[in-house]
Scaffold this active site. Structure first.
Site, PDB file in Angstrom:
ATOM      1  N   CYS A  42       0.819  -1.210   0.000  1.00 16.64           N
ATOM      2  CA  CYS A  42       0.000   0.000   0.000  1.00 16.64           C
ATOM      3  C   CYS A  42       0.851   1.257   0.000  1.00 16.64           C
ATOM      4  O   CYS A  42       2.034   1.225   0.303  1.00 16.64           O
ATOM      5  CB  CYS A  42      -0.865   0.050   1.267  1.00 16.64           C
ATOM      6  N   CYS A  46      -2.945   4.838   2.697  1.00 15.75           N
ATOM      7  CA  CYS A  46      -4.041   3.891   2.541  1.00 15.75           C
ATOM      8  C   CYS A  46      -4.956   3.903   3.766  1.00 15.75           C
ATOM      9  O   CYS A  46      -4.495   3.912   4.905  1.00 15.75           O
ATOM     10  CB  CYS A  46      -3.504   2.476   2.316  1.00 15.75           C
ATOM     11  N   CYS A  73      -2.540  -2.936  -3.527  1.00 11.36           N
ATOM     12  CA  CYS A  73      -3.819  -2.753  -2.848  1.00 11.36           C
ATOM     13  C   CYS A  73      -4.831  -2.165  -3.827  1.00 11.36           C
ATOM     14  O   CYS A  73      -4.521  -1.246  -4.578  1.00 11.36           O
ATOM     15  CB  CYS A  73      -3.619  -1.804  -1.671  1.00 11.36           C
ATOM     16  N   CYS A  76      -5.942   1.726  -2.328  1.00 12.59           N
ATOM     17  CA  CYS A  76      -5.093   2.916  -2.510  1.00 12.59           C
ATOM     18  C   CYS A  76      -4.356   2.926  -3.841  1.00 12.59           C
ATOM     19  O   CYS A  76      -3.725   3.924  -4.190  1.00 12.59           O
ATOM     20  CB  CYS A  76      -4.109   3.056  -1.348  1.00 12.59           C
TER      21      CYS A  76
END
Length: 192
Positions: A42, A46, A73, A76
């Site tokens: 991330c 995030c 992810c 994000c």
């Protein structure tokens, strides 16, 4: 091997850990963090549930994270490339198969996979034909059937081993899924 700064809690610089906890966007693009238990990486900003610090690894680039087989992810979007929904559904199934013994809610599953509960529910059902909750129950029932057929463990113990805190609730679910009580199922499967 990619350029990682940290593997466990003692090695993560405090400023980076605080950035993860506070979703600090000022660090975005400077470094990324991966969560070893989910295999997802991330941006520092995030909004996903904060990971356990001992499971965090720091990467200088998204490519470093990907080279160590971490996936971006979906919340994000730390990398240009995004995983197709089919791959996310596969990861959800694998996570459920690995963690079915735990209390799994849609919210918990979404946090673990870095998806919104709405997206997870909708995408999982579209691709698999069942909801995450139905799939969790299916896996639990399969495991319970194996244990009932191959062991003499009490039904209460089996209920706990497949993720049910309440044996009566387990028995009701089991009978709904198989048409037999756990004891009847065991009797049918363990006949000489």
């Amino acid at each position: 091997m990619g350029n990682t700064e940290a593997v466990n809690a003692g090695n993560i610089p405090e400023d980076k850990w605080l950035a993860v906890l506070s979703n600090d966007s000022s660090y975005d693009g400077q470094w990324y963090y991966g969560v070893t238990t989910t295999g997802i990486f991330c941006r520092p900003s995030c909004k996903s549930k904060p990971p356990n610090r001992s499971h965090v690894r720091i990467f200088q680039t998204a490519s470093d994270a990907e080279s160590e087989l971490f996936r971006p992810c979906k919340r994000c979007k730390p990398a240009e490339r995004h995983l197709p929904d089919e791959e996310w559904a596969t990861h959800a199934r694998v996570y459920i198969q690995t963690h079915y013994r735990e209390p799994l809610t849609l919210s918990h599953l979404a946090d673990a996979l870095h998806l919104s509960p709405y997206h997870l529910q909708r995408t999982f059902k579209r691709l698999t034909g069942s909801t995450p909750a139905a799939y969790i129950q299916q896996i639990r029932m399969q495991e319970a059937m194996k244990l009932l057929a191959s062991t003499n463990l009490p039904v209460t113990d089996i209920a706990g081993q497949v993720g049910y805190a309440n044996a009566a609730h387990f028995a009701t679910r089991f009978q709904g899924a198989t048409g037999l009580t756990p004891t009847q199922y065991r009797g049918e499967k363990q006949k000489p």
